[in-house]
Design a protein around this motif. Structure first.
Motif, short mmCIF file in Angstrom:
data_model
loop_
_atom_site.label_atom_id
_atom_site.label_comp_id
_atom_site.label_asym_id
_atom_site.label_seq_id
_atom_site.Cartn_x
_atom_site.Cartn_y
_atom_site.Cartn_z
N VAL A 45 0.86 -1.58 -0.03
CA VAL A 45 -0.40 -0.02 -0.24
C VAL A 45 0.49 1.31 0.40
O VAL A 45 0.15 1.96 -0.72
CB VAL A 45 -0.87 -0.02 0.83
CG1 VAL A 45 0.06 0.33 2.49
CG2 VAL A 45 -2.43 0.71 0.92
N SER A 46 1.87 1.48 0.45
CA SER A 46 3.23 2.50 0.50
C SER A 46 3.35 2.99 -0.49
O SER A 46 3.89 2.73 -1.92
CB SER A 46 4.02 2.13 1.39
OG SER A 46 5.20 3.21 1.49
N GLU A 47 3.88 4.72 -0.95
CA GLU A 47 3.45 4.78 -2.16
C GLU A 47 4.95 5.17 -2.02
O GLU A 47 5.57 6.30 -2.92
CB GLU A 47 2.85 6.35 -1.95
CG GLU A 47 2.79 7.08 -1.23
CD GLU A 47 2.11 8.01 -1.08
OE1 GLU A 47 0.78 8.45 -1.78
OE2 GLU A 47 1.62 9.98 -0.25
N ILE A 48 5.56 5.34 -1.10
CA ILE A 48 7.31 5.41 -0.99
C ILE A 48 7.64 4.48 -0.91
O ILE A 48 7.00 3.05 -0.60
CB ILE A 48 7.75 6.19 0.02
CG1 ILE A 48 7.36 5.72 1.58
CG2 ILE A 48 6.54 7.62 0.23
CD1 ILE A 48 7.41 6.83 2.90
N ARG A 49 8.90 4.26 -1.28
CA ARG A 49 9.43 2.66 -0.31
C ARG A 49 9.55 2.56 0.31
O ARG A 49 10.08 3.20 1.55
CB ARG A 49 10.85 3.45 -0.99
CG ARG A 49 11.45 2.83 -2.47
CD ARG A 49 12.64 3.21 -2.75
NE ARG A 49 13.42 5.19 -2.49
CZ ARG A 49 14.51 5.58 -1.99
NH1 ARG A 49 15.22 5.11 -2.57
NH2 ARG A 49 14.53 6.99 -1.34
N PRO A 50 8.96 1.55 0.97
CA PRO A 50 8.89 1.01 2.61
C PRO A 50 10.06 0.87 3.89
O PRO A 50 11.30 -0.01 2.94
CB PRO A 50 7.72 0.10 2.92
CG PRO A 50 8.27 -1.06 0.78
CD PRO A 50 8.37 0.24 -0.03
N LEU A 51 9.60 1.41 4.52
CA LEU A 51 11.71 0.50 5.36
C LEU A 51 10.65 -0.30 6.06
O LEU A 51 10.19 -0.94 6.94
CB LEU A 51 11.15 1.18 6.16
CG LEU A 51 12.10 1.96 7.45
CD1 LEU A 51 13.49 1.87 6.97
CD2 LEU A 51 12.11 2.66 8.74
N THR A 52 12.00 -1.38 5.80
CA THR A 52 10.84 -2.88 6.42
C THR A 52 12.27 -3.05 7.54
O THR A 52 13.90 -2.52 6.83
CB THR A 52 11.43 -3.75 5.85
OG1 THR A 52 12.26 -3.95 4.94
CG2 THR A 52 9.84 -3.67 4.19
N THR A 53 11.92 -3.94 8.61
CA THR A 53 12.93 -4.91 8.69
C THR A 53 13.56 -5.70 9.53
O THR A 53 13.63 -6.72 10.46
CB THR A 53 13.09 -3.71 10.78
OG1 THR A 53 11.77 -4.04 10.82
CG2 THR A 53 13.66 -1.99 10.82
N GLU A 54 12.47 -6.19 8.40
CA GLU A 54 12.86 -7.90 8.07
C GLU A 54 14.51 -8.30 7.90
O GLU A 54 15.24 -7.74 7.33
CB GLU A 54 12.38 -8.53 6.51
CG GLU A 54 11.09 -8.43 7.37
CD GLU A 54 10.05 -9.17 5.92
OE1 GLU A 54 10.77 -9.53 5.34
OE2 GLU A 54 8.73 -10.28 7.24
N GLU A 55 14.79 -9.87 8.67
CA GLU A 55 15.74 -10.74 8.55
C GLU A 55 15.67 -12.01 8.61
O GLU A 55 14.96 -12.24 9.25
CB GLU A 55 16.49 -10.58 10.31
CG GLU A 55 17.33 -8.72 10.38
CD GLU A 55 18.76 -8.12 9.70
OE1 GLU A 55 18.83 -9.13 8.48
OE2 GLU A 55 17.62 -6.69 9.52
#
Length: 222
Positions: A45-55
């Protein structure tokens, strides 16, 4: 837990900049049990590059994280996900996704600060992982809607059966969604905004004498 090296940040992309016309920002939170699709929804849904903290998940989580029903999951959110979506030229939503594992729930306090409401994402194959999540929101007094995410071979239940299984009051909206698609994820956020608007309208129009909790009313004289 193994951590991947971070990419070099070279500066904001033009599409990530907040529109000049924006005058109002609203913070909402996406919550749910482990592996229900929160990172997917924020990303779609994000119109910007989403910030994720997936590891990448490692052996450190064995015996701690319950992978029943999601055995193929190989990564997990360890702090938060963040995205943004414009509802109109003037209003934008800041969308925060919470980590699903209980061992990371201590981060919820900061993520919920200033949030107007939440979306509870559920997997109908594993409704039990959502019970405590919903209980925590109710304890905090956070208004929320429930979104039933579509997974392969996930059962579909009538809305009222889901409501009974999750022990939800009749006014809490329940929406079917596919977190992989932008349109469906946007519909979920719009349902939350409409619900928040309805709640604010009720508070403004309901006379004070009608808001007295039932258990405080004077019993009728026999």
């Amino acid at each position: 837990m193994d951590f991947r090296s971070s990419e070099t940040v070279v500066g904001p992309h033009s599409a990530d900049l907040l529109p000049d016309s924006a005058t109002m920002a609203v913070k909402v939170v996406i919550v749910g049990g482990f592996g229900v699709g929160k990172t997917t929804l924020v990303g779609s849904v994000s119109e910007i590059r989403p910030l994720t903290t997936e590891e990448t998940m490692t052996q450190a989580g064995e015996g701690v994280d319950d992978l029943a029903g999601i055995e193929r999951k190989t990564s997990t959110t360890v702090a938060m996900d963040f995205g943004r979506i414009s509802i109109s030229d003037e209003m934008v939503l800041y969308v925060f996704g919470t980590p699903g594992q209980e061992r990371f729930w201590f981060l919820w306090n900061g993520l919920f600060e200033g949030a107007l409401g939440a979306v509870v994402l559920v997997d109908t194959r594993r409704l039990e992982v959502s019970f405590e999540v919903i209980g925590r929101l109710e304890d905090r007094g956070v208004p929320f809607v429930v979104a039933a995410n579509a997974f392969p071979q996930s059962p579909t239940y009538p809305t009222e059966e889901l409501r009974a299984a999750l022990d939800l009051p009749p006014e809490v909206p329940i929406i079917a969604c596919d977190a992989r698609t932008r349109e469906s994820s946007r519909d979920v956020l719009m349902a939350l905004m409409r619900y928040l608007y309805d709640l604010s309208t009720q508070k403004l129009t309901t006379p004070p004498h009608l808001t007295t909790p039932p258990h405080l009313t004077t019993p009728e004289t026999p």
